[in-house]
Design a protein around this motif. Structure first.
Motif, mmCIF file in Angstrom:
data_model
loop_
_atom_site.group_PDB
_atom_site.id
_atom_site.type_symbol
_atom_site.label_atom_id
_atom_site.label_comp_id
_atom_site.label_asym_id
_atom_site.label_seq_id
_atom_site.Cartn_x
_atom_site.Cartn_y
_atom_site.Cartn_z
ATOM 1 N N PHE A 94 0.827 -1.200 0.000
ATOM 2 C CA PHE A 94 0.000 0.000 0.000
ATOM 3 C C PHE A 94 0.864 1.255 0.000
ATOM 4 C CE2 PHE A 94 -2.080 3.457 2.291
ATOM 5 C CZ PHE A 94 -3.204 3.638 1.496
ATOM 6 N N THR A 95 1.908 1.275 0.799
ATOM 7 C CA THR A 95 2.790 2.445 0.863
ATOM 8 C C THR A 95 3.463 2.695 -0.481
ATOM 9 O OG1 THR A 95 3.179 2.085 3.207
ATOM 10 C CG2 THR A 95 4.762 3.454 2.049
ATOM 11 N N THR A 96 3.888 1.648 -1.140
ATOM 12 C CA THR A 96 4.525 1.796 -2.451
ATOM 13 C C THR A 96 3.541 2.373 -3.468
ATOM 14 O OG1 THR A 96 5.973 -0.070 -1.972
ATOM 15 C CG2 THR A 96 5.758 0.572 -4.276
ATOM 16 N N ALA A 97 2.349 1.813 -3.520
ATOM 17 C CA ALA A 97 1.354 2.300 -4.478
ATOM 18 C C ALA A 97 0.901 3.719 -4.151
ATOM 19 C CB ALA A 97 0.150 1.360 -4.496
ATOM 20 N N PHE A 98 0.651 4.002 -2.873
ATOM 21 C CA PHE A 98 0.190 5.327 -2.473
ATOM 22 C C PHE A 98 1.242 6.393 -2.745
ATOM 23 C CE2 PHE A 98 -0.135 8.739 0.647
ATOM 24 C CZ PHE A 98 -1.412 9.188 0.393
ATOM 25 N N SER A 99 2.502 6.116 -2.415
ATOM 26 C CA SER A 99 3.538 7.131 -2.627
ATOM 27 C C SER A 99 3.792 7.362 -4.118
ATOM 28 C CB SER A 99 4.830 6.745 -1.911
ATOM 29 O OG SER A 99 5.336 5.544 -2.425
ATOM 30 N N ALA A 100 3.657 6.335 -4.931
ATOM 31 C CA ALA A 100 3.814 6.519 -6.378
ATOM 32 C C ALA A 100 2.702 7.411 -6.929
ATOM 33 C CB ALA A 100 3.809 5.170 -7.082
ATOM 34 N N MET A 101 1.468 7.141 -6.520
ATOM 35 C CA MET A 101 0.343 7.967 -6.975
ATOM 36 C C MET A 101 0.463 9.399 -6.447
ATOM 37 S SD MET A 101 -1.962 6.080 -8.666
ATOM 38 C CE MET A 101 -3.624 6.495 -8.231
#
Length: 104
Positions: free
Chosen positions: A24-31
């Protein structure tokens, strides 16, 4: 006898929050980084200014969020890790008396 050791099952239980949280952190920070970059470009385009966005501007939210995430997960894993337990239902057994169903 269980097919896996208790330590392996405990590690599997603790792996779930690690994988979900890091994903989740990876996807959220990318977005978040992409939206921030688009917002900055959009804001600069109103006054026709040239904007240079370097890689460290985009990676900073990822590094900060991931560092906080790993710190919280490490603290959780060290202090009170999740543990696997099995609660067999005594009414559900096979012909050899082994439990065929369990619940949490």
């Amino acid at each position: 006898q269980e097919p896996m050791s208790e330590q392996a099952l405990d590690a599997g239980c603790m792996a779930t929050p690690w994988l979900v949280s890091i994903g989740f952190t990876t996807a959220f920070s990318a977005m978040f980084s992409k939206l921030w970059r688009i917002g900055r470009l959009h804001k600069a385009s109103a006054s026709f200014q040239k904007v240079t966005i370097k890689w460290h501007h985009v990676m900073l939210p990822f590094v900060v969020l991931m560092t906080l995430n790993v710190a919280v997960l490490t603290t959780w894993t060290i202090t009170t890790p999740l543990q696997w337990t099995r609660s067999p239902q005594p009414s559900r057994t096979d012909s050899f008396g082994r439990s065929i169903e369990s619940y949490d």
